[in-house]
Enzyme design. Structure first.
Site, short mmCIF file in Angstrom:
data_model
loop_
_atom_site.label_atom_id
_atom_site.label_comp_id
_atom_site.label_asym_id
_atom_site.label_seq_id
_atom_site.Cartn_x
_atom_site.Cartn_y
_atom_site.Cartn_z
N ARG A 101 0.85 -1.19 0.00
CA ARG A 101 0.00 0.00 0.00
C ARG A 101 0.89 1.24 0.00
O ARG A 101 2.09 1.15 0.22
CB ARG A 101 -0.90 0.00 1.23
CG ARG A 101 -1.91 -1.12 1.26
CD ARG A 101 -2.59 -1.19 2.63
NE ARG A 101 -3.26 0.05 2.95
CZ ARG A 101 -3.53 0.47 4.18
NH1 ARG A 101 -3.13 -0.24 5.23
NH2 ARG A 101 -4.18 1.61 4.40
N LYS A 154 -2.27 -7.89 10.78
CA LYS A 154 -3.62 -7.75 11.33
C LYS A 154 -4.65 -7.44 10.24
O LYS A 154 -5.85 -7.53 10.48
CB LYS A 154 -3.66 -6.69 12.43
CG LYS A 154 -3.45 -5.26 12.01
CD LYS A 154 -3.59 -4.35 13.22
CE LYS A 154 -3.43 -2.88 12.83
NZ LYS A 154 -3.58 -1.98 14.00
N ASP A 155 -4.17 -7.08 9.03
CA ASP A 155 -5.07 -6.84 7.90
C ASP A 155 -5.33 -8.10 7.07
O ASP A 155 -6.20 -8.10 6.20
CB ASP A 155 -4.49 -5.77 6.97
CG ASP A 155 -4.42 -4.40 7.61
OD1 ASP A 155 -5.21 -4.13 8.53
OD2 ASP A 155 -3.55 -3.59 7.19
N ALA A 213 -11.39 4.01 14.67
CA ALA A 213 -12.21 3.21 13.76
C ALA A 213 -12.23 1.75 14.18
O ALA A 213 -12.92 0.94 13.57
CB ALA A 213 -11.68 3.34 12.33
N ARG A 247 -12.50 -3.08 18.25
CA ARG A 247 -11.78 -3.67 19.39
C ARG A 247 -11.44 -2.61 20.43
O ARG A 247 -11.70 -2.78 21.63
CB ARG A 247 -10.49 -4.34 18.89
CG ARG A 247 -9.55 -4.79 20.01
CD ARG A 247 -8.21 -5.24 19.43
NE ARG A 247 -7.49 -4.16 18.76
CZ ARG A 247 -6.69 -3.29 19.38
NH1 ARG A 247 -6.54 -3.35 20.69
NH2 ARG A 247 -6.06 -2.36 18.69
N ARG A 248 -10.88 -1.50 19.97
CA ARG A 248 -10.55 -0.42 20.90
C ARG A 248 -11.81 0.20 21.49
O ARG A 248 -11.88 0.47 22.69
CB ARG A 248 -9.70 0.64 20.18
CG ARG A 248 -8.30 0.16 19.80
CD ARG A 248 -7.50 1.26 19.12
NE ARG A 248 -6.16 0.80 18.79
CZ ARG A 248 -5.60 0.88 17.59
NH1 ARG A 248 -6.30 1.39 16.57
NH2 ARG A 248 -4.38 0.45 17.38
N ARG A 279 -10.97 7.61 10.53
CA ARG A 279 -10.11 6.81 9.67
C ARG A 279 -9.05 7.66 8.98
O ARG A 279 -9.06 8.87 9.03
CB ARG A 279 -10.95 6.06 8.63
CG ARG A 279 -11.85 4.99 9.24
CD ARG A 279 -12.46 4.14 8.16
NE ARG A 279 -11.44 3.63 7.26
CZ ARG A 279 -11.64 3.40 5.96
NH1 ARG A 279 -12.83 3.62 5.43
NH2 ARG A 279 -10.66 2.94 5.21
N ARG A 293 -4.90 11.07 11.07
CA ARG A 293 -5.59 11.01 12.37
C ARG A 293 -4.99 11.99 13.37
O ARG A 293 -5.71 12.62 14.14
CB ARG A 293 -5.56 9.58 12.90
CG ARG A 293 -6.60 8.69 12.22
CD ARG A 293 -6.56 7.27 12.71
NE ARG A 293 -5.54 6.48 12.01
CZ ARG A 293 -5.26 5.22 12.30
NH1 ARG A 293 -5.89 4.62 13.30
NH2 ARG A 293 -4.36 4.56 11.61
N CYS A 333 -18.26 -8.91 10.81
CA CYS A 333 -17.76 -7.56 10.58
C CYS A 333 -18.06 -6.63 11.76
O CYS A 333 -17.54 -5.53 11.82
CB CYS A 333 -18.37 -6.98 9.31
SG CYS A 333 -20.18 -6.92 9.32
#
Length: 372
Positions: free
Chosen positions: A70, A146-147, A191, A194-195, A213, A219, A306
């Site tokens: 990316r 993690k992605d 975003a 989990r957090r 995001r 951010r 999701c």
């Protein structure tokens, strides 16, 4: 929670608060903001510190190896780390223009107006890179683990994990020293479900802006502009970008269990490309690979939807054994289910630990818990 407290002592034994209430840690170098009293912390965050140039390098000769990534500064930092390790290990790759960095825009990069959970689907940050790998447009793909979905696309393998960075989350604020010190009603930008769930479980008086995001720099810019009062970022990413001066404090594993595979870089290649597999084998860090495999076995057993916050972390204790901690939660944080395992630090044992932990939480959660 005793297992997580033990993990903190094993991994971060020198993590203590200084006299002024801020963190001092031996695992993070040069964190000047951690030594600054909260009253003096109202400063502009360094949002452009990264030295990574965003852009595809000019190629004048045919490269021996093409790295797909990316285009964010963090993704490029990881790609350049991979390139540097390859150059240091294989002399033929140290020649000028032997390695090319190929930037690929993913679905997750293109759609920024919606929370990731609302976009749905798997591989939002990996699909297009994997397609380029399968089509022969690149030779290896560098991913944040993690992605990476729990399945790999056909014709690809992921034989390499680089040494894992610090897995903890960093708290960043212009006016408060920690989550606990934020006034009631304060808004935190993240975003990450989990957090969000873990924040609201411990601090139900706080608010969370979900669609917060963008890359790290974006951010931090939003935080500077007053869109939110605080945010949480992976410490691993800040360290790879040399941006740890922005950290206000570091959350312990008791306060915030990390995402599955947080801080780990994974490198994939085509399953029939023996040369690339050989290159990647030389870079693999086996301790990280086993920990990530355990955590992903946990995630696979849960088959989280999701809308399901999931956290999991495996590491080696002082006796050489594996300690695993897993968590699932409702998005609003009202329900949090936790479990832990301990056993030999070996592939088969760790895969079974992760799978068993996931199946336990799946059973305890009951029908409807994992529905979108």
């Amino acid at each position: 929670m005793e297992t997580i407290s033990a993990l903190n002592q094993i991994l971060f034994p020198l993590n203590v608060r200084t006299a002024n209430g801020n963190f001092s840690t031996s695992s993070v170098s040069a964190l000047p903001s951690l030594k600054t009293p909260a009253a003096n912390r109202r400063r502009k965050l360094m949002v452009t510190r990264s030295s990574i140039a965003v852009g595809q390098q000019t190629q004048t000769t045919v490269a021996l190896l093409r790295i797909g990534t990316r285009g964010s500064p963090l993704a490029l930092a990881q790609a350049y780390e991979t390139r540097d390790k390859l150059m240091a290990t294989h002399s033929e790759l140290a020649e000028e223009d032997a390695i090319q960095i190929v930037i690929i825009k993913t679905t997750g990069d293109k759609i920024l107006s919606q929370p990731l959970a609302d976009i749905g689907g798997k591989g939002l940050f990996t699909k297009e890179i994997d397609e380029a790998l399968i089509n022969g447009e690149i030779d290896i793909a560098v991913h944040s683990m993690k992605d990476v979905p729990t399945y790999l696309p056909d014709k690809t393998i992921l034989p390499c994990n680089l040494p894992r960075e610090d897995v903890r989350d960093a708290f960043i604020s212009l006016g408060s020293a920690s989550l606990a010190e934020l006034p009631a009603g304060s808004t935190i930008g993240t975003a990450s479900l989990r957090r969000r769930s873990q924040i609201l479980h411990r601090y139900p008086s706080l608010k969370v802006l979900e669609n917060f995001r963008g890359n790290v720099q974006t951010r931090l810019k939003k935080l500077n502009e007053g869109v939110v009062h605080a945010t949480l970022l992976a410490l691993a990413g800040l360290k790879r970008l040399n941006m740890t001066e922005n950290v206000t404090s570091i959350l312990s594993l008791d306060d915030m269990l990390p995402a599955v595979a947080q801080g780990a870089i994974g490198i994939a290649c085509r399953s029939n490309d023996d040369k690339m597999a050989e290159y990647l084998a030389s870079l693999n860090h086996e301790e990280t690979r086993l920990a990530v495999a355990c955590e992903r076995a946990f995630l696979l057993a849960l088959d989280g939807s999701c809308r399901t916050p999931i956290a999991g972390y495996a590491c080696r204790d002082e006796d050489g054994n594996c300690i695993f901690k897993g968590l699932v939660a409702s998005p609003d944080g009202t329900r949090v289910l936790e479990t832990s395992r301990q056993g030999p630090y070996a592939y088969e044992d760790m895969m079974l630990m992760g799978k068993d932990a996931g199946e336990e939480l799946l059973s305890r959660a009951g029908p409807g818990f994992f529905d979108c």
